[in-house]
Design a protein around this motif. Structure first.
Motif, PDB file in Angstrom:
ATOM      1  N   PHE A 275       0.835  -1.200   0.000  1.00  0.00           N
ATOM      2  CA  PHE A 275       0.000   0.000   0.000  1.00  0.00           C
ATOM      3  C   PHE A 275       0.875   1.257   0.000  1.00  0.00           C
ATOM      4  O   PHE A 275       0.587   2.218  -0.717  1.00  0.00           O
ATOM      5  CB  PHE A 275      -0.916   0.007   1.219  1.00  0.00           C
ATOM      6  N   LEU A 276       1.924   1.238   0.824  1.00  0.00           N
ATOM      7  CA  LEU A 276       2.798   2.407   0.918  1.00  0.00           C
ATOM      8  C   LEU A 276       3.550   2.629  -0.388  1.00  0.00           C
ATOM      9  O   LEU A 276       3.654   3.769  -0.872  1.00  0.00           O
ATOM     10  CB  LEU A 276       3.783   2.227   2.072  1.00  0.00           C
ATOM     11  N   ALA A 277       4.094   1.553  -0.957  1.00  0.00           N
ATOM     12  CA  ALA A 277       4.840   1.679  -2.212  1.00  0.00           C
ATOM     13  C   ALA A 277       3.936   2.207  -3.324  1.00  0.00           C
ATOM     14  O   ALA A 277       4.347   3.054  -4.134  1.00  0.00           O
ATOM     15  CB  ALA A 277       5.441   0.333  -2.609  1.00  0.00           C
TER      16      ALA A 277
ATOM     17  N   LEU B 256       1.737   6.355  -7.009  1.00  0.00           N
ATOM     18  CA  LEU B 256       0.531   6.896  -7.633  1.00  0.00           C
ATOM     19  C   LEU B 256       0.117   8.259  -7.093  1.00  0.00           C
ATOM     20  O   LEU B 256      -0.521   9.036  -7.790  1.00  0.00           O
ATOM     21  CB  LEU B 256      -0.624   5.903  -7.471  1.00  0.00           C
ATOM     22  N   GLY B 257       0.425   8.521  -5.818  1.00  0.00           N
ATOM     23  CA  GLY B 257       0.195   9.858  -5.290  1.00  0.00           C
ATOM     24  C   GLY B 257      -1.099  10.099  -4.552  1.00  0.00           C
ATOM     25  O   GLY B 257      -1.240  11.128  -3.890  1.00  0.00           O
ATOM     26  N   SER B 258      -2.078   9.187  -4.648  1.00  0.00           N
ATOM     27  CA  SER B 258      -3.323   9.398  -3.919  1.00  0.00           C
ATOM     28  C   SER B 258      -3.905   8.065  -3.476  1.00  0.00           C
ATOM     29  O   SER B 258      -3.715   7.030  -4.127  1.00  0.00           O
ATOM     30  CB  SER B 258      -4.345  10.140  -4.780  1.00  0.00           C
ATOM     31  N   MET B 259      -4.630   8.101  -2.351  1.00  0.00           N
ATOM     32  CA  MET B 259      -5.237   6.875  -1.841  1.00  0.00           C
ATOM     33  C   MET B 259      -6.308   6.351  -2.795  1.00  0.00           C
ATOM     34  O   MET B 259      -6.490   5.136  -2.909  1.00  0.00           O
ATOM     35  CB  MET B 259      -5.841   7.131  -0.451  1.00  0.00           C
ATOM     36  N   ARG B 260      -7.018   7.241  -3.466  1.00  0.00           N
ATOM     37  CA  ARG B 260      -8.034   6.800  -4.412  1.00  0.00           C
ATOM     38  C   ARG B 260      -7.394   5.989  -5.539  1.00  0.00           C
ATOM     39  O   ARG B 260      -7.905   4.926  -5.914  1.00  0.00           O
ATOM     40  CB  ARG B 260      -8.776   8.015  -4.978  1.00  0.00           C
ATOM     41  N   GLU B 261      -6.282   6.466  -6.067  1.00  0.00           N
ATOM     42  CA  GLU B 261      -5.612   5.730  -7.143  1.00  0.00           C
ATOM     43  C   GLU B 261      -5.068   4.401  -6.634  1.00  0.00           C
ATOM     44  O   GLU B 261      -5.086   3.400  -7.351  1.00  0.00           O
ATOM     45  CB  GLU B 261      -4.500   6.582  -7.740  1.00  0.00           C
ATOM     46  N   VAL B 262      -4.563   4.384  -5.393  1.00  0.00           N
ATOM     47  CA  VAL B 262      -4.082   3.128  -4.819  1.00  0.00           C
ATOM     48  C   VAL B 262      -5.240   2.141  -4.695  1.00  0.00           C
ATOM     49  O   VAL B 262      -5.111   0.957  -5.038  1.00  0.00           O
ATOM     50  CB  VAL B 262      -3.427   3.363  -3.445  1.00  0.00           C
ATOM     51  N   ALA B 263      -6.364   2.620  -4.198  1.00  0.00           N
ATOM     52  CA  ALA B 263      -7.536   1.755  -4.046  1.00  0.00           C
ATOM     53  C   ALA B 263      -7.974   1.192  -5.390  1.00  0.00           C
ATOM     54  O   ALA B 263      -8.278  -0.005  -5.508  1.00  0.00           O
ATOM     55  CB  ALA B 263      -8.674   2.539  -3.392  1.00  0.00           C
ATOM     56  N   ASP B 264      -8.007   2.037  -6.418  1.00  0.00           N
ATOM     57  CA  ASP B 264      -8.399   1.572  -7.752  1.00  0.00           C
ATOM     58  C   ASP B 264      -7.403   0.556  -8.290  1.00  0.00           C
ATOM     59  O   ASP B 264      -7.798  -0.449  -8.897  1.00  0.00           O
ATOM     60  CB  ASP B 264      -8.504   2.758  -8.715  1.00  0.00           C
ATOM     61  N   GLU B 265      -6.125   0.809  -8.058  1.00  0.00           N
ATOM     62  CA  GLU B 265      -5.085  -0.089  -8.569  1.00  0.00           C
ATOM     63  C   GLU B 265      -5.148  -1.456  -7.899  1.00  0.00           C
ATOM     64  O   GLU B 265      -4.949  -2.485  -8.555  1.00  0.00           O
ATOM     65  CB  GLU B 265      -3.706   0.546  -8.342  1.00  0.00           C
ATOM     66  N   LEU B 266      -5.412  -1.466  -6.586  1.00  0.00           N
ATOM     67  CA  LEU B 266      -5.372  -2.710  -5.827  1.00  0.00           C
ATOM     68  C   LEU B 266      -6.747  -3.330  -5.625  1.00  0.00           C
ATOM     69  O   LEU B 266      -6.868  -4.359  -4.949  1.00  0.00           O
ATOM     70  CB  LEU B 266      -4.703  -2.469  -4.472  1.00  0.00           C
ATOM     71  N   GLY B 267      -7.776  -2.698  -6.184  1.00  0.00           N
ATOM     72  CA  GLY B 267      -9.108  -3.271  -6.109  1.00  0.00           C
ATOM     73  C   GLY B 267      -9.703  -3.273  -4.720  1.00  0.00           C
ATOM     74  O   GLY B 267     -10.340  -4.241  -4.292  1.00  0.00           O
ATOM     75  N   THR B 268      -9.520  -2.167  -3.995  1.00  0.00           N
ATOM     76  CA  THR B 268     -10.054  -2.065  -2.643  1.00  0.00           C
ATOM     77  C   THR B 268     -10.674  -0.680  -2.468  1.00  0.00           C
ATOM     78  O   THR B 268     -11.008  -0.012  -3.441  1.00  0.00           O
ATOM     79  CB  THR B 268      -8.956  -2.337  -1.600  1.00  0.00           C
ATOM     80  N   THR B 269     -10.846  -0.241  -1.223  1.00  0.00           N
ATOM     81  CA  THR B 269     -11.456   1.055  -0.950  1.00  0.00           C
ATOM     82  C   THR B 269     -10.433   2.001  -0.340  1.00  0.00           C
ATOM     83  O   THR B 269      -9.424   1.569   0.231  1.00  0.00           O
ATOM     84  CB  THR B 269     -12.637   0.916   0.025  1.00  0.00           C
ATOM     85  N   THR B 270     -10.711   3.302  -0.444  1.00  0.00           N
ATOM     86  CA  THR B 270      -9.807   4.282   0.166  1.00  0.00           C
ATOM     87  C   THR B 270      -9.776   4.119   1.677  1.00  0.00           C
ATOM     88  O   THR B 270      -8.742   4.358   2.311  1.00  0.00           O
ATOM     89  CB  THR B 270     -10.238   5.713  -0.195  1.00  0.00           C
ATOM     90  N   SER B 271     -10.888   3.712   2.266  1.00  0.00           N
ATOM     91  CA  SER B 271     -10.920   3.490   3.706  1.00  0.00           C
ATOM     92  C   SER B 271      -9.956   2.386   4.107  1.00  0.00           C
ATOM     93  O   SER B 271      -9.212   2.519   5.091  1.00  0.00           O
ATOM     94  CB  SER B 271     -12.344   3.128   4.147  1.00  0.00           C
ATOM     95  N   THR B 272      -9.922   1.314   3.322  1.00  0.00           N
ATOM     96  CA  THR B 272      -9.000   0.216   3.616  1.00  0.00           C
ATOM     97  C   THR B 272      -7.558   0.672   3.461  1.00  0.00           C
ATOM     98  O   THR B 272      -6.698   0.336   4.287  1.00  0.00           O
ATOM     99  CB  THR B 272      -9.274  -0.968   2.675  1.00  0.00           C
ATOM    100  N   VAL B 273      -7.281   1.430   2.419  1.00  0.00           N
ATOM    101  CA  VAL B 273      -5.922   1.947   2.214  1.00  0.00           C
ATOM    102  C   VAL B 273      -5.502   2.772   3.415  1.00  0.00           C
ATOM    103  O   VAL B 273      -4.399   2.617   3.961  1.00  0.00           O
ATOM    104  CB  VAL B 273      -5.836   2.784   0.921  1.00  0.00           C
TER     105      VAL B 273
END
Length: 295
Positions: A9-11, A16-33
């Motif tokens: 998640f940190l990497a 990517l620069g934002s939690m929303r993009e991380v969530a989209d990339e990893l198939g989860t939610t921003t809350s989980t990130v």
């Protein structure tokens, strides 16, 4: 003990620069990130994020841990493949390269990847060599496609490894109908010279060649695009170096440069210790095999 899943998640946030993009990339939610990064901060014993307007950004400690995370995750992936050689490499390889290498070497690989390695993804950024080395140093890309010239060799930092890919001769682009007798460089002693606006390598070559002919070149116009360089030549605004393996437009003639020859050399560059990461190893292997194949 730092958890590998949370390091991912940190990497990804660093990349990517934002939690929303991380969530989209990893198939989860921003809350989980957000929750996973909060747990990771407790595991690390230091804040990893800080407010940045409505978003968050990594703290200095967060950036350092993110760099370690990339290395740790690459080592884990390499170990997984070592224990299970049949496992399919998966991940995103971030590539920064100069335009010619992207077109010639990278795009054929990207086009073939889905059929060969469905779990691999390549992100492409177009940059010049100095910019690429900065991105590698900041761990913002995994692979750089850079170049230099035999008459202007690049000095690479000891934090990277370079693999030669291919080389191509360059000549002098001049207006069609120009008279060239004897020494090419001497014939254009009084010409205006065109060079790259984002890299000094070809300018260094021009200055070296001109000094061997006994003069300092008059450099006037600078452009990043080889197409624009040719347009400037047609407009009568100067002469400049051009690759000999690419066609010129109407109005431009290419004069060979000899004794010394001028060669552009392309390289694949990575940070030390990163080549074993399986997704990167696959891309490097395809690049080197493609470079060895006949054009």
């Amino acid at each position: 003990m730092l958890n590998n899943d949370r390091l991912l998640f940190l990497a990804e946030l660093a990349r990517l620069g934002s939690m929303r993009e991380v969530a989209d990339e990893l198939g989860t939610t921003t809350s989980t990130v957000s929750q996973q990064l909060a747990v990771l901060a407790r595991e690390a014993g230091t804040p990893l994020l800080e407010p940045d307007g409505r978003r968050v950004r990594l703290t200095p400690a967060g950036r350092r841990l993110a760099r370690h995370a990339v290395t740790i995750l690459a080592a884990v992936e390499a170990a997984r493949l070592d224990l299970d050689p049949s496992a399919e490499p998966a991940g995103t390889v971030r590539v920064a390269g100069f335009a010619t290498a992207i077109r010639r070497s990278l795009l054929p690989i990207v086009a073939a990847l889905p059929a060969r390695h469905a779990g691999l993804r390549v992100l492409i950024h177009e940059h010049e060599p100095a910019e690429i080395l900065q991105l590698l140093a900041a761990d913002e890309v995994d692979l750089g496609l850079t170049y230099d010239y035999n008459l202007a060799p690049a000095g690479l930092p000891d934090t990277v490894e370079a693999t030669p890919l291919w080389s191509t001769p360059w000549g002098l682009g001049v207006p069609t109908g120009s008279t060239v007798d004897g020494d090419v460089m001497a014939a254009f002693r009084d010409a205006h010279w065109l060079v790259n606006s984002r890299n000094t390598a070809d300018e260094d070559v021009v200055r070296t060649l001109a000094s061997m002919a006994g003069y300092a070149p008059r450099i006037t116009h600078r452009a990043d695009s080889l197409d624009l360089i040719q347009d400037l030549i047609v407009a009568g605004l100067g002469v400049g170096l051009l690759p000999a393996d690419q066609p010129t437009i109407d109005g431009v003639a290419l004069v060979p440069l000899r004794r010394p020859d001028v060669l552009m050399r392309a390289f694949a560059v990575t940070r030390l210790g990163r080549r074993a990461w399986p997704p990167l190893a696959v891309v490097l292997d395809l690049l080197t095999r493609g470079a060895a194949a006949p054009p």
